[in-house]
Write a protein that holds these residues in place. Structure first.
Motif, PDB file in Angstrom:
ATOM      1  N   THR A 116       0.857  -1.274   0.057  1.00 44.31           N
ATOM      2  CA  THR A 116      -0.093  -0.027   0.041  1.00 44.31           C
ATOM      3  C   THR A 116       0.838   1.330  -0.071  1.00 44.31           C
ATOM      4  N   LEU A 117       1.952   1.286   0.195  1.00 43.27           N
ATOM      5  CA  LEU A 117       3.011   2.378   0.060  1.00 43.27           C
ATOM      6  C   LEU A 117       2.912   3.364  -0.914  1.00 43.27           C
ATOM      7  N   LYS A 118       2.530   2.951  -2.017  1.00 46.16           N
ATOM      8  CA  LYS A 118       2.259   3.842  -3.035  1.00 46.16           C
ATOM      9  C   LYS A 118       0.639   4.257  -3.359  1.00 46.16           C
ATOM     10  N   SER A 119      -0.167   3.936  -2.269  1.00 44.49           N
ATOM     11  CA  SER A 119      -1.288   4.238  -2.160  1.00 44.49           C
ATOM     12  C   SER A 119      -2.033   5.325  -1.217  1.00 44.49           C
ATOM     13  N   PRO A 120      -3.066   5.755  -1.312  1.00 48.60           N
ATOM     14  CA  PRO A 120      -3.590   6.700  -0.439  1.00 48.60           C
ATOM     15  C   PRO A 120      -3.386   6.699   0.940  1.00 48.60           C
ATOM     16  N   LYS A 121      -2.997   7.443   1.931  1.00 53.26           N
ATOM     17  CA  LYS A 121      -2.721   7.358   3.281  1.00 53.26           C
ATOM     18  C   LYS A 121      -3.908   6.781   4.183  1.00 53.26           C
ATOM     19  N   ALA A 122      -5.157   6.888   3.728  1.00 54.09           N
ATOM     20  CA  ALA A 122      -6.017   6.100   4.446  1.00 54.09           C
ATOM     21  C   ALA A 122      -6.022   4.732   4.056  1.00 54.09           C
ATOM     22  N   MET A 123      -5.545   4.234   3.029  1.00 50.77           N
ATOM     23  CA  MET A 123      -5.458   2.797   2.771  1.00 50.77           C
ATOM     24  C   MET A 123      -4.430   2.363   3.631  1.00 50.77           C
ATOM     25  N   GLN A 124      -3.209   3.119   3.542  1.00 51.85           N
ATOM     26  CA  GLN A 124      -1.977   2.748   4.275  1.00 51.85           C
ATOM     27  C   GLN A 124      -2.098   2.354   5.869  1.00 51.85           C
ATOM     28  N   PHE A 125      -3.206   3.218   6.329  1.00 50.91           N
ATOM     29  CA  PHE A 125      -3.529   3.152   7.846  1.00 50.91           C
ATOM     30  C   PHE A 125      -4.208   2.081   7.880  1.00 50.91           C
ATOM     31  N   VAL A 126      -5.229   1.752   7.261  1.00 51.34           N
ATOM     32  CA  VAL A 126      -6.177   0.627   7.326  1.00 51.34           C
ATOM     33  C   VAL A 126      -5.136  -0.727   7.393  1.00 51.34           C
ATOM     34  N   PHE A 127      -4.277  -0.949   6.561  1.00 53.16           N
ATOM     35  CA  PHE A 127      -3.327  -2.101   6.484  1.00 53.16           C
ATOM     36  C   PHE A 127      -2.500  -2.196   7.747  1.00 53.16           C
ATOM     37  N   LEU A 128      -1.849  -0.945   8.081  1.00 51.55           N
ATOM     38  CA  LEU A 128      -0.929  -0.729   8.957  1.00 51.55           C
ATOM     39  C   LEU A 128      -1.530  -1.206  10.334  1.00 51.55           C
ATOM     40  N   SER A 129      -2.831  -0.534  10.716  1.00 50.90           N
ATOM     41  CA  SER A 129      -3.664  -0.731  12.157  1.00 50.90           C
ATOM     42  C   SER A 129      -4.065  -2.261  11.895  1.00 50.90           C
ATOM     43  N   LEU A 130      -4.334  -2.942  10.807  1.00 52.38           N
ATOM     44  CA  LEU A 130      -4.551  -4.279  10.778  1.00 52.38           C
ATOM     45  C   LEU A 130      -3.383  -5.096  11.227  1.00 52.38           C
ATOM     46  N   THR A 131      -2.371  -4.680  10.707  1.00 50.97           N
ATOM     47  CA  THR A 131      -1.042  -5.436  10.839  1.00 50.97           C
ATOM     48  C   THR A 131      -0.854  -5.390  12.414  1.00 50.97           C
ATOM     49  N   ILE A 132      -0.893  -4.284  13.175  1.00 54.58           N
ATOM     50  CA  ILE A 132      -0.733  -4.211  14.401  1.00 54.58           C
ATOM     51  C   ILE A 132      -1.667  -5.009  15.170  1.00 54.58           C
ATOM     52  N   LEU A 133      -3.004  -4.925  14.729  1.00 60.08           N
ATOM     53  CA  LEU A 133      -3.917  -5.791  15.376  1.00 60.08           C
ATOM     54  C   LEU A 133      -3.703  -7.296  15.435  1.00 60.08           C
ATOM     55  N   PHE A 134      -3.283  -7.787  14.341  1.00 55.50           N
ATOM     56  CA  PHE A 134      -2.916  -9.319  14.295  1.00 55.50           C
ATOM     57  C   PHE A 134      -1.896  -9.577  15.151  1.00 55.50           C
ATOM     58  N   PHE A 135      -0.888  -8.755  15.223  1.00 55.88           N
ATOM     59  CA  PHE A 135       0.310  -9.208  16.184  1.00 55.88           C
ATOM     60  C   PHE A 135      -0.077  -8.985  17.544  1.00 55.88           C
ATOM     61  N   MET A 136      -1.060  -7.954  17.574  1.00 51.87           N
ATOM     62  CA  MET A 136      -1.544  -7.865  19.278  1.00 51.87           C
ATOM     63  C   MET A 136      -2.477  -9.144  19.593  1.00 51.87           C
TER      64      MET A 136
END
Length: 185
Positions: A116-136
């Motif tokens: 997502t790093l070349k995508s809109p910031k909103a999309m980046q946030f969705v995937f980053l927060s989901l990554t964090i969620l899965f690890f938590m």
């Protein structure tokens, strides 16, 4: 003749976002797991995302096809795990092994976030927060971290789900009005 196809991403994002909020209200300790959460997991989190993934396939969007179809199947497998646990002669899953399942989804999501790093910031946030969620979630289950950590994990999950709803509605409203109603970065 060119046929304009609708954008299926808001459907997939809404299915993901709303279901994620409901499940994480449970994870935060606000509600017990129940038919509301499981039904959303099957139909909106699961089937609707798979449909969105197939629609993205038709559009030739490999990233969105992989994301929506995979996460739709995640919801179906999660509901199956919850439902089958201890039923039909199937031994109950140990919490730590469910943690490994969640860890694998975290690794997958981390790679998807890089996509997502070349995508809109909103999309980046969705995937980053989901990554964090899965690890938590994985840490909660592998290490048995309950109480405050589990509550914080659930709240982080609700933020993740809300970010997906925001991104979905931004796409719908921005397209409907032909201008930026909600910024996506």
């Amino acid at each position: 003749m060119d046929q304009k196809l609708a954008n299926p991403a808001p459907l997939g994002l809404m299915g993901f976002g709303m279901t994620t909020i409901l499940l994480n209200m449970h994870n935060a300790g606000f509600f017990e797991i129940n038919a509301v959460i499981l039904s959303m997991g099957v139909f909106y989190g699961g089937i609707a995302q798979i449909i969105a993934g197939m629609m993205e396939f038709k559009k030739g969007n490999t990233f969105a096809t992989t994301a929506f179809t995979s996460y739709g199947l995640f919801w179906l497998t999660l509901v199956a795990l919850i439902y089958m646990n201890g039923r039909f002669g199937i031994p109950e899953n140990t919490v730590s092994f469910v943690g490994v399942y969640l860890l694998l989804w975290g690794v997958f999501t981390l790679f998807m976030w890089v996509g997502t790093l070349k995508s809109p910031k909103a999309m980046q946030f969705v995937f980053l927060s989901l990554t964090i969620l899965f690890f938590m979630l994985a840490a909660r289950d592998v290490f048995g971290w309950t109480g405050t950590f589990a509550t914080i994990t659930g709240i982080e999950g609700m933020i993740c789900g809300a970010s997906a709803i925001y991104f979905a509605m931004a796409q719908v409203l921005n397209e409907t009005y032909g201008r930026e109603m909600l910024p996506v970065g």
